[in-house]
Write an enzyme that holds these catalytic residues in place. Structure first.
Site, short mmCIF file in Angstrom:
data_model
loop_
_atom_site.label_atom_id
_atom_site.label_comp_id
_atom_site.label_asym_id
_atom_site.label_seq_id
_atom_site.Cartn_x
_atom_site.Cartn_y
_atom_site.Cartn_z
N GLY A 157 39.51 44.33 50.32
CA GLY A 157 40.72 44.25 50.84
C GLY A 157 41.15 45.72 50.99
CB ALA A 158 44.79 46.97 50.63
N GLY A 159 42.01 47.51 48.50
CA GLY A 159 41.51 48.16 47.19
C GLY A 159 42.14 47.84 45.82
CG ASP A 200 37.88 43.40 53.52
OD1 ASP A 200 37.91 42.64 52.13
OD2 ASP A 200 38.39 43.00 54.41
CG ASP A 242 39.35 39.25 44.74
OD1 ASP A 242 39.58 38.21 44.59
OD2 ASP A 242 40.21 40.14 45.13
CB CYS A 278 44.12 34.27 44.17
SG CYS A 278 43.91 35.81 44.15
#
Length: 390
Positions: free
Chosen positions: A209-211, A231, A279, A332
């Protein structure tokens, strides 16, 4: 703004949130920001009050409401002072009619409530998903120096974590601006600790994602070794390089993936990584404290697509890990379909692997992994499992 005008403003915002939830549009926080951007007359107290009213209504309605007014009437049904503001005076909402629709209270859409029950999620755990989240930070050891942390925090259960009240303006502090701290939920930090990345290793963050987690891995590796952030979303991945520069994280290589063709981009790392973190894309049921309207967006068909992607990405990751290496799976979510069941499925499909139960200071054992939850652990909802290649 008068109290009644604030209620009407919240109703207008709720209409936008409901429409966006049905159409897959922008999240609530962005819609609220845009609404106020076009209404400069609203002061900071007005913005805060309207925002709190809107989120109060979002949290109390289980099924997606018919309208913003119906959602606010659900809140007013339990709050006589709020109900009294429906008087039609000035910019206040019109008086309440005896027969008008009122949204149904509840945790989530009924099908999701059933899935929680089937996943062993207690009513207390489920209700805690709609509370307010604290603001958690991770001290960035790459830029720690003479760290001057903001006041009002307390240590969390992680190696470098602190927890602050949700209203803390952490991004305006000098420590944040200098890259000495990162905003990251305690549960997210703990899942990174399960990876146990070490200096000199080859580590792949397959769904970066954005890290946010990539930066935590970089700190654990002390900028020594090979760290690959992957990603399929070009826009999200493009946010990592400036974040890495601010954090002093060097040597991170980003790899844009083509869905269903991941190994074409990662073939050079086949069977060579010491650790791979997956993730995975998921329902996000564990993040409702921050995005409570997300439960109105999720459908059974979407959940099925998420679980299929998770299984496929786990099998991709297995091809990247060297013998004796490790794979960490994270979602999540509190749903077993995205947690314990997914871990069991991986082990059945891949006989050359074994589960190694994560060792953390918090969490509840669930199948081959651990479940973290707001009620038990004060974190967002997570499932994390660690596998080792034989």
């Amino acid at each position: 703004m008068t109290p009644g005008a604030r209620v009407q403003a919240a109703i207008e915002i709720l209409d936008l949130v409901i429409d966006a939830a049905r159409a897959g549009g922008a999240p609530a926080d962005r819609l609220i920001a845009d609404w106020f951007r076009a209404r400069r007359f609203a002061g900071s107290k007005d913005r805060r009050a309207v925002r709190e009213l809107a989120y109060r209504a979002i949290r109390v309605c289980g099924e997606i409401p018919e309208s913003g007014r119906a959602a606010m009437l659900r809140v007013a049904a339990e709050d006589p002072e709020l109900a009294a503001l429906f008087d039609g005076e000035g910019h206040a909402p019109a008086a309440i009619a005896a027969d008008e629709p009122v949204a149904e209270a509840g945790l989530a859409p009924r099908w999701l409530v059933d899935r929680f029950a089937g996943s062993g999620v207690s009513e207390r755990d489920a209700a805690a998903l709609l509370g307010r989240a604290s603001l958690d930070i991770r001290v960035n050891t790459l830029r720690q120096g003479d760290l001057d942390l903001p006041e009002g925090g307390e240590r969390s259960e992680t190696a470098h974590g602190w927890r602050y009240p949700p209203e803390t303006r952490i991004e305006q502090t000098e420590a944040y601006l200098q890259g000495a701290i990162e905003v990251q939920d305690t549960g997210s930090q703990l899942t990174c600790e399960v990876v146990a990345a070490r200096p000199g290793e080859t580590v792949i963050d397959l769904c970066a994602g954005a890290g946010g987690k990539t930066l935590a891995l970089a700190a654990a590796m002390e900028n020594r070794g090979v760290l690959i952030a992957c990603d399929a979303d070009r826009t999200r991945l493009s946010r990592l390089p400036p974040r890495a520069e601010r954090a002093g994280a060097t040597g991170i290589e980003t790899v844009l993936l083509d869905p269903n063709k991941e190994m074409q981009a990662l073939q050079r790392f086949a069977e060579s990584a010491d650790a791979v973190m997956v993730d995975a894309p998921c329902s996000g049921t564990g993040t409702w404290r921050r995005n409570p309207e997300a439960r109105w967006r999720l459908t059974e068909a979407q959940l099925a697509r998420y679980t299929a992607v998770q299984a496929r990405l786990l099998d991709v990751a297995a091809q990247l890990v060297r013998p004796g290496g490790r794979l960490v799976f994270v979602t999540c979510s509190l749903l077993d379909e995205e947690g314990a069941n997914q871990a069991d499925g991986f082990l059945k499909r891949n006989p050359g692997w074994q589960a190694a139960a994560p060792v953390l200071p918090v969490g509840t054992r669930r199948g081959a992994g651990l479940r973290l939850s707001p009620w038990h652990d004060g974190t967002d909802g997570f499932f994390v499992a660690r596998f080792e290649r034989l």
